[in-house]
Design an enzyme around this catalytic site. Structure first.
Site, mmCIF file in Angstrom:
data_model
loop_
_atom_site.group_PDB
_atom_site.id
_atom_site.type_symbol
_atom_site.label_atom_id
_atom_site.label_comp_id
_atom_site.label_asym_id
_atom_site.label_seq_id
_atom_site.Cartn_x
_atom_site.Cartn_y
_atom_site.Cartn_z
ATOM 1 N N GLU A 60 0.955 -0.957 -0.204
ATOM 2 C CA GLU A 60 -0.098 0.224 -0.067
ATOM 3 C C GLU A 60 1.222 1.195 0.446
ATOM 4 O OE1 GLU A 60 -3.086 0.048 2.362
ATOM 5 O OE2 GLU A 60 -3.890 2.513 2.096
ATOM 6 N N GLU A 85 4.683 5.384 3.427
ATOM 7 C CA GLU A 85 4.214 6.923 4.073
ATOM 8 C C GLU A 85 4.990 7.198 4.609
ATOM 9 O OE1 GLU A 85 0.481 7.563 4.326
ATOM 10 O OE2 GLU A 85 2.139 9.493 4.605
ATOM 11 N N ASP A 112 9.724 7.753 0.689
ATOM 12 C CA ASP A 112 8.917 7.811 -0.552
ATOM 13 C C ASP A 112 8.628 7.049 -1.123
ATOM 14 O OD1 ASP A 112 8.514 8.325 -2.966
ATOM 15 O OD2 ASP A 112 9.761 9.689 -3.106
ATOM 16 N N ASP A 134 -2.520 12.362 -3.065
ATOM 17 C CA ASP A 134 -2.813 13.397 -2.816
ATOM 18 C C ASP A 134 -3.340 14.076 -4.681
ATOM 19 O OD1 ASP A 134 -2.105 14.266 -0.604
ATOM 20 O OD2 ASP A 134 -0.481 13.639 -0.602
ATOM 21 N N ARG A 209 -9.747 6.909 5.369
ATOM 22 C CA ARG A 209 -10.559 8.371 6.674
ATOM 23 C C ARG A 209 -10.850 9.194 5.311
ATOM 24 N NH1 ARG A 209 -7.662 9.747 11.589
ATOM 25 N NH2 ARG A 209 -7.478 8.122 12.317
ATOM 26 N N TYR A 210 -9.900 9.236 4.001
ATOM 27 C CA TYR A 210 -9.659 10.641 3.229
ATOM 28 C C TYR A 210 -11.654 9.805 1.986
ATOM 29 C CZ TYR A 210 -6.602 13.172 3.380
ATOM 30 O OH TYR A 210 -5.473 14.135 3.648
HETATM 31 C C1 LIG Z 1 -5.114 12.041 0.565
HETATM 32 S S1 LIG Z 1 -3.367 11.088 1.133
HETATM 33 C C2 LIG Z 1 -4.534 9.801 1.614
HETATM 34 C C3 LIG Z 1 -4.847 9.056 2.557
HETATM 35 C C4 LIG Z 1 -4.733 7.704 2.502
HETATM 36 N N1 LIG Z 1 -4.599 6.800 1.449
HETATM 37 C C5 LIG Z 1 -6.303 7.687 2.819
HETATM 38 O O1 LIG Z 1 -6.999 6.985 1.805
HETATM 39 O O2 LIG Z 1 -6.834 8.283 3.942
HETATM 40 C C6 LIG Z 1 -2.139 10.703 0.482
HETATM 41 C C7 LIG Z 1 -1.031 10.320 1.527
HETATM 42 O O3 LIG Z 1 -0.160 9.925 0.365
HETATM 43 C C8 LIG Z 1 1.009 10.112 0.700
HETATM 44 N N2 LIG Z 1 2.120 10.380 0.374
HETATM 45 C C9 LIG Z 1 2.388 11.179 -0.926
HETATM 46 N N3 LIG Z 1 3.314 10.532 -1.319
HETATM 47 C C10 LIG Z 1 3.482 9.851 -1.043
HETATM 48 C C11 LIG Z 1 4.933 9.727 -1.688
HETATM 49 N N4 LIG Z 1 6.095 9.761 -2.059
HETATM 50 N N5 LIG Z 1 5.357 7.631 -0.430
HETATM 51 C C12 LIG Z 1 4.714 7.548 -0.062
HETATM 52 N N6 LIG Z 1 3.174 7.840 0.863
HETATM 53 C C13 LIG Z 1 3.266 9.270 0.132
HETATM 54 C C14 LIG Z 1 0.856 11.326 2.412
HETATM 55 O O4 LIG Z 1 1.819 12.012 2.963
HETATM 56 C C15 LIG Z 1 -0.850 11.165 2.778
HETATM 57 O O5 LIG Z 1 -0.486 10.326 4.009
#
Ligand SMILES: C[S@@+](CC[C@H](N)C(=O)[O-])C[C@H]1O[C@@H](n2cnc3c(N)ncnc32)[C@H](O)[C@@H]1O
Length: 231
Positions: A60, A85, A112, A134, A209-210
């Site tokens: 994930e 994450e 990342d 995002d 959550r999102y």
């Molecule tokens: C909008 S949130 C969605 C979180 C979760 N998947 C949800 O649906 O509630 C996007 C998440 O992706 C993480 N994220 C963004 N770019 C990333 C990357 N390159 N590698 C790992 N995580 C990343 C951000 O820190 C954030 O927590």
């Protein structure tokens, strides 16, 4: 596979939020080292070696607070899970959940995800989740999006033939872009046959959550499932 050090990439997600409460910080400091995925100095990482006897390894990316990952891991105890994450508070929440539910089949890459993708052994991942990444709506930020041709090429390489890629978004423009990139990609096949197939989650797909935030704000999410084609 590259033998070199992973190339440094700029991460655009949030890395730090509020300082962690002391209990959560202590729990994270004591548990995270045992759960953390370390990238090899040389060669590829076979993710199966991170777990005692996994039937498969699922990934994930951007697990947020980790509720989906923890639920999947509980439902599939024989499967190994790697969660990526960059957000420290999200990692700490998942560590707390792993300890509370005594989940032995999750490992965490707190960086990342693209660095991990560069190191994973080809054909080693059985399922990938990227849920509500995002959307970076401003044009000048589009290059920051995770679902982009370069990441899809890396995913295609590390996913086994027949492996599933699950994506969700509540952002219409990002949805259009995901569909454009994925339906145009030779290695992925969209499984949807009717609108119901992308308007609703399947029962084995817990909410995040999102998703809840999106629904509360009146935005309808889309749920996409693609299969990694056999070469
Ligand atoms: C909008 S949130 C969605 C979180 C979760 N998947 C949800 O649906 O509630 C996007 C998440 O992706 C993480 N994220 C963004 N770019 C990333 C990357 N390159 N590698 C790992 N995580 C990343 C951000 O820190 C954030 O927590």
């Amino acid at each position: 596979m590259n033998d070199a050090q992973p190339s440094p990439r700029r991460v655009y997600g949030r890395r730090r939020g509020r300082p962690l409460r002391q209990g959560r910080r202590l729990l994270t400091e004591s548990f995270l080292p045992q759960l953390a995925v370390t990238l090899p100095q040389k060669g590829a990482l076979d993710p199966r070696t991170l777990f005692p006897t996994p039937s498969a390894v699922w990934l994930e990316i951007g697990f947020g607070a980790g509720e989906h990952l923890a639920a999947q891991a509980e439902q599939h105890p024989q499967t190994g899970f790697i969660g990526c994450e960059v957000f420290e508070n999200g990692v700490a929440r998942l560590v707390g959940e792993i300890a509370r539910r005594e989940l032995g089949n999750i490992r965490i890459f707190a960086d990342d995800a693209r660095l991990l993708l560069d190191c994973l052994k080809p054909d080693s991942i059985g399922r990938v989740f990227i849920l509500f990444p995002d959307p970076w709506p401003k044009q000048r930020h589009h290059k920051r999006r995770l679902v982009a041709p370069a990441t899809l090429d890396r995913l295609a390489s590390v996913m086994q033939p027949g492996a599933e890629l699950r994506l969700a978004t509540d952002d219409r423009l990002y949805l259009a872009l995901m569909l454009e990139h994925l339906t145009g990609h030779p290695d992925f096949l969209w499984t949807a046959r009717t609108p119901a197939d992308w308007r609703e989650r399947t029962p084995d797909w817990p909410a995040t959550r999102y998703e809840e935030k999106a629904r509360a704000a009146g935005r309808m999410p889309a749920f996409l499932r693609f299969i990694r084609r056999a070469s």
